[in-house]
Design a protein around this motif. Sequence first.
Motif, mmCIF file in Angstrom:
data_model
loop_
_atom_site.group_PDB
_atom_site.id
_atom_site.type_symbol
_atom_site.label_atom_id
_atom_site.label_comp_id
_atom_site.label_asym_id
_atom_site.label_seq_id
_atom_site.Cartn_x
_atom_site.Cartn_y
_atom_site.Cartn_z
ATOM 1 N N GLU A 57 40.783 -48.909 -36.601
ATOM 2 C CA GLU A 57 40.750 -47.441 -36.574
ATOM 3 C C GLU A 57 39.300 -46.990 -36.427
ATOM 4 O OE1 GLU A 57 42.871 -46.686 -40.122
ATOM 5 O OE2 GLU A 57 41.227 -47.233 -41.441
ATOM 6 N N GLU A 60 43.524 -44.763 -33.893
ATOM 7 C CA GLU A 60 43.799 -46.127 -34.342
ATOM 8 C C GLU A 60 44.552 -46.894 -33.258
ATOM 9 O OE1 GLU A 60 45.071 -43.449 -36.418
ATOM 10 O OE2 GLU A 60 46.683 -43.310 -34.941
ATOM 11 N N VAL A 88 48.454 -51.019 -38.197
ATOM 12 C CA VAL A 88 47.156 -50.583 -37.650
ATOM 13 C C VAL A 88 46.228 -51.794 -37.637
ATOM 14 C CG1 VAL A 88 45.126 -49.150 -38.048
ATOM 15 C CG2 VAL A 88 47.414 -48.194 -38.402
#
Length: 237
Positions: free
Chosen positions: A199, A188, A196
């Motif tokens: 990913e 990620e 994040v």
Amino acid sequence: MTDGTFVSPYPVEDPQSLAELERAQGDLARAVGRLVDATVRTRQERPVLDEVTARVDTLVERLLEQAQEGPLGIETSSDGRLRDHANPMLGMRNPIAPPLVMTDDEGGVTCTFSLGAAYEGPPGCVHGGFVAAVLDQVLGTAAARRGVPGLTAYLNTTYRRPTLLGTDLVCRGRIDRVDGWKIFASGEIVDPQGEVTAEAEALFIVPRWAREHLGTPTGDAGDFAPPAGETGVSPTP
Ligand SMILES: CCCCCCCCCC(=O)SCCNC(=O)CCNC(=O)[C@H](O)C(C)(C)COP(=O)(O)OP(=O)(O)OC[C@H]1O[C@@H](n2cnc3c(N)ncnc32)[C@H](O)[C@@H]1OP(=O)(O)O
């Protein structure tokens, strides 16, 4: 497909001269990288643009006076390792390489990077193709550093939120499973707030044509032994 992970089977005749040449090649790439960035961002008017274009054309002709036909492939570096200097993600000779700076960590690799105006997709954000390219390279490097330097069979990327230009980003890649010549990886990209942004899950496969070399680590053109001290996983075909 190698960033120095593998020791070259070919000796370097004059490492010092080659190191000096590499330094000059890297300096050129960095200068042209600044040119790429400046080309995207400049607000100069037409006379200046015409003048700079003519000068750049002259410089291109100078470089092409002595140039290789076609792509570079993989070469032996001054440090005796195999490297793909043209790699657009981390190649020392490629002006568009961000570059990605990789460090090994438990289970994979961590990469820090930042992308500028030349990588813009949505306003202020990294183009999705480059987001995927970073993940591809980082996960692929994690696979290679486990001794399975495969090609990407698939890279399933999920974009969670915009990845901003000009910020310090971290991409982590890890190995989930090794199955013979196949290696499954995931990773990620994380922004400075710890969120994040994207990913991916990927499968890397060592192609048939490379398996013979990898399966014979003392072979003439195939000494792809992992660097000393690293715990490479030997693929079992
Ligand atoms: C330090 C080094 C850093 C390296 C970083 C690399 C990052 C950048 C990576 C790239 O950009 S690579 C370029 C993009 N990828 C390609 O161009 C790959 C193009 N595809 C191929 O060359 C071949 O399709 C491939 C090498 C992936 C597989 O072909 P092979 O003929 O060698 O494999 P084969 O047909 O023998 O299949 C091996 C196994 O994988 C399975 N397989 C093949 N393709 C698959 C696929 N796409 N998805 C899932 N499984 C797949 C296949 O079913 C089989 O499973 P089993 O062993 O269980 O029977």
